[in-house]
Design an enzyme around this catalytic site. Structure first.
Site, PDB file in Angstrom:
ATOM      1  CG  HIS A 170      -0.154   0.251   2.444  1.00 32.25           C
ATOM      2  ND1 HIS A 170      -0.180  -0.467   3.364  1.00 32.25           N
ATOM      3  CD2 HIS A 170      -0.072   1.485   2.968  1.00 32.25           C
ATOM      4  CE1 HIS A 170       0.521   0.351   4.712  1.00 32.25           C
ATOM      5  NE2 HIS A 170       0.769   1.404   4.635  1.00 32.25           N
ATOM      6  CG  ASP A 200       0.208  -4.028   2.794  1.00 32.21           C
ATOM      7  OD1 ASP A 200       0.333  -3.705   1.416  1.00 32.21           O
ATOM      8  OD2 ASP A 200      -0.229  -3.653   3.949  1.00 32.21           O
ATOM      9  CB  SER A 282       3.301   1.866   6.122  1.00 31.08           C
ATOM     10  OG  SER A 282       2.001   2.256   6.934  1.00 31.08           O
TER      11      SER A 282
END
Length: 437
Positions: A170, A200, A282
């Site tokens: 993402h 992911d 992230s």
């Protein structure tokens, strides 16, 4: 004898009265008595000379005030009480001459063991952590010119000495170009290699020559299958809110969490940690006290968008299994049955538990095993097979099916348990790598 008895009682009573009067006067005195003179014989305890004592003594009292007889209790001189208005001695302020240090300062370079460990882990792993910026091409509707604008940022870590960067899918999704800022503040362009949105995970490649890539510092990885324990120390390095190479420390709060991921399916075996993770973290590494990778920071549980002490990381075993496949093939080599399925919401509306096979890919594993999809008869749609299990894994939804197949490799033989015409039986199928599953 009578006169002697009459004289003894008044003398004893008078001595007691004088003693109590002296005690009362001493207790009421607010003046501190002067320090005795060391030249005064009374200060040293030496007896005074008879002539000097007589000269200093007041005139003798009349016979009505005789000294107490031998045997009467001597009067004791009480200690003087402190002054009521006396102030306590003031200590000098810290930093002033004569100030007392309550806690001694540490010597240069001194630190507790946990601090030394955190410092060592950061010094070892920070050079392997990078800052990723993705840009998108946007057409200006007034000038019709295509501009490249920053569209998102995140973290990542160096995987190998060939210049591969691992991050979350993402973080790079939708990007047209990418740049990576290294620990030494160099910004290097990178290209997208591939990824797995369902887990992911994505991989970038730095556009460096072989010699420059060989000087990179890859993240340290543990031996395969190294166990994790709830309570062990965790350290996260990333770029929260664009503040690069930020270190946060916590513990493993829980293991084997199931969290709905970016790709719409549950990511299982996730690591939960209370190390602060915020937007921009992230894709960054989650490390143990040995500085080894134990996971990739992926998402947080928060109602405000900021860290609430509940963060989740994709475990290192999943990363280690999928990243080499993405580097080689651009996508994971996932085992598949070669089928298309009916969405869960439609199966629930029909009150069917399990995964309804909609279509079977020609020459795929399901077709070769004899599995059946939906069939049409005029305007009617006839139900084919409903998958309710894979080997020992129960299947009630597509999420269950996906995660059950994720435990196998292409070429493995599995027992597909299906419900057909009200009966449940198992069909052997050999899994293959099939696109579109």
């Amino acid at each position: 004898m009578r006169p002697k008895i009459a004289m003894t009682r008044p003398r004893a009573a008078l001595a007691a009265l004088l003693s109590s009067t002296a005690l009362c006067l001493a207790a009421c005195d607010t003046e501190r008595p002067p320090a005795p003179d060391k030249d005064d014989p009374r200060a040293t305890g030496s007896p005074a000379q008879p002539d000097q004592a007589r000269a200093a003594a007041p005139p003798s009292a009349p016979s009505q005030d005789p000294a107490p007889e031998q045997g009467a209790p001597p009067s004791t001189q009480p200690r003087p009480s402190p002054r009521a208005d006396a102030q306590p001695a003031q200590q000098p302020a810290p930093g002033q001459p004569g100030a007392s240090t309550l806690v001694p300062s540490l010597s240069a370079g001194a630190a507790i063991e946990d601090e030394r460990n955190s410092i060592s882990v950061f010094e070892a792993a920070a050079p392997a952590t990078v800052f990723i910026t993705q840009s998108q091409l946007v057409r200006n509707r007034f000038t019709l010119r295509v501009d490249q604008i920053p569209a998102g940022t995140g973290s990542g870590f160096i995987w190998d000495a060939r210049g591969h960067i691992v991050t979350n899918f993402h973080v790079v999704a939708g990007g047209d170009s990418f740049s990576v800022t290294l620990f030494d503040d160099r910004t290097v362009p990178a290209r997208f290699v591939g990824g797995d949105p369902k887990r992911d995970i994505a991989v970038l490649a730095l556009e460096l020559d072989a010699d420059a890539a060989a000087e990179l510092t890859p993240v340290a990885r543990p031996a395969k299958g190294q166990p994790l324990i709830v309570g062990q120390k965790t350290l996260a390095i990333g770029n929260p809110f664009g503040l690069d190479h930020t270190l946060t420390v916590g513990v493993i709060s829980a293991l084997d969490r199931e969290v709905l991921g970016y790709g719409g399916v549950t990511i299982r075996n996730m690591i939960q940690t209370d190390a602060s993770i915020n937007p921009g973290n992230s894709g960054g590494p989650l490390l143990d006290s040995a500085g080894q990778l134990i996971g990739m920071n992926t998402m947080i549980y928060s109602k405000t968008g900021s860290s609430a002490g509940i963060g989740f990381a994709v475990p290192v075993d999943t990363i280690t299994r999928l990243v080499p496949q993405i580097i080689e093939y651009g996508q994971p080599r996932r085992a598949s049955l070669g089928i298309e399925v009916v969405p869960d919401r439609l199966a629930a509306r029909a009150k069917i538990q399990g995964v309804i096979i909609e279509k079977v890919s020609p020459q795929g594993p399901a077709h070769q095993a004899g599995l059946q999809g939906l069939r049409r008869r005029g305007r009617d749609i006839l139900l084919g097979d409903v998958i309710v299990g894979i080997d020992d894994y129960a299947v009630a939804s597509f999420d269950d099916l996906f995660n059950a197949l994720d435990n196998f490799e292409p070429g493995d033989s599995v027992a597909v348990k299906v419900q057909r015409a009200g009966e449940v039986f198992a069909i052997e199928a050999v899994l293959e790598v099939v696109s579109g599953d």
